[in-house]
Design an enzyme around this catalytic site. Structure first.
Site, PDB file in Angstrom:
ATOM      1  N   SER A  91      -0.579   4.050  -5.222  1.00  0.00           N
ATOM      2  CA  SER A  91      -0.259   2.699  -5.721  1.00  0.00           C
ATOM      3  C   SER A  91       0.922   2.689  -6.690  1.00  0.00           C
ATOM      4  O   SER A  91       1.272   1.649  -7.226  1.00  0.00           O
ATOM      5  CB  SER A  91      -1.459   1.945  -6.312  1.00  0.00           C
ATOM      6  N   ILE A 130       0.848  -1.185   0.000  1.00  0.00           N
ATOM      7  CA  ILE A 130       0.000   0.000   0.000  1.00  0.00           C
ATOM      8  C   ILE A 130       0.888   1.241   0.000  1.00  0.00           C
ATOM      9  O   ILE A 130       1.889   1.290   0.729  1.00  0.00           O
ATOM     10  CB  ILE A 130      -0.852   0.007   1.297  1.00  0.00           C
ATOM     11  N   CYS A 131       0.495   2.248  -0.805  1.00  0.00           N
ATOM     12  CA  CYS A 131       1.122   3.566  -0.673  1.00  0.00           C
ATOM     13  C   CYS A 131       0.028   4.602  -0.893  1.00  0.00           C
ATOM     14  O   CYS A 131      -1.145   4.312  -0.739  1.00  0.00           O
ATOM     15  CB  CYS A 131       2.304   3.735  -1.626  1.00  0.00           C
ATOM     16  N   ARG A 132       0.411   5.823  -1.282  1.00  0.00           N
ATOM     17  CA  ARG A 132      -0.594   6.875  -1.425  1.00  0.00           C
ATOM     18  C   ARG A 132      -1.470   6.640  -2.653  1.00  0.00           C
ATOM     19  O   ARG A 132      -2.689   6.721  -2.581  1.00  0.00           O
ATOM     20  CB  ARG A 132       0.099   8.237  -1.522  1.00  0.00           C
ATOM     21  N   MET A 176      -3.952   4.740  -0.824  1.00  0.00           N
ATOM     22  CA  MET A 176      -4.747   5.303   0.268  1.00  0.00           C
ATOM     23  C   MET A 176      -5.694   6.393  -0.226  1.00  0.00           C
ATOM     24  O   MET A 176      -6.687   6.691   0.427  1.00  0.00           O
ATOM     25  CB  MET A 176      -3.834   5.854   1.374  1.00  0.00           C
TER      26      MET A 176
END
Length: 101
Positions: A69, A65-67, A93
């Protein structure tokens, strides 16, 4: 290049609501995760992944997961090349509507 496995935020939320035990890894920076992470996720910054390979088990699947993708996608390609089972949460996110801690 082998295609990357993905999971949508909605699919992930359903799995968590169903009580599935998932290995979630958030690769954002410290100040980003301070604003909230998916409960149960482990925080390992993208730049720290190479020195944390001993955390990962080739028998388990990890969801990254990141901000947005993009970074998590890069991490997934890197780990997949080394034989790990990975999935990228598309949309990151920014697309997550579930709870955060």
């Amino acid at each position: 290049m082998e295609e990357l496995q993905i999971i949508t935020p909605e699919e992930l939320q359903k799995k968590l609501e169903n009580g599935e035990k998932l290995e979630l890894v958030d690769v954002r920076e410290d100040e980003e995760v301070a604003a909230g992470m998916i409960p149960g996720a482990k925080h390992i910054r993208m730049g720290d992944i190479p020195m944390n390979l001993d955390y990962f088990d080739k028998d388990k699947e990890y969801i990254f997961i990141c901000r947005s993708s993009h970074r998590s996608g890069n991490v997934c390609f890197y780990l997949q090349d080394q034989g790990y089972k990975v999935r990228n949460m598309i949309g990151g996110m920014l697309a997550w509507t579930g709870e955060t801690k």
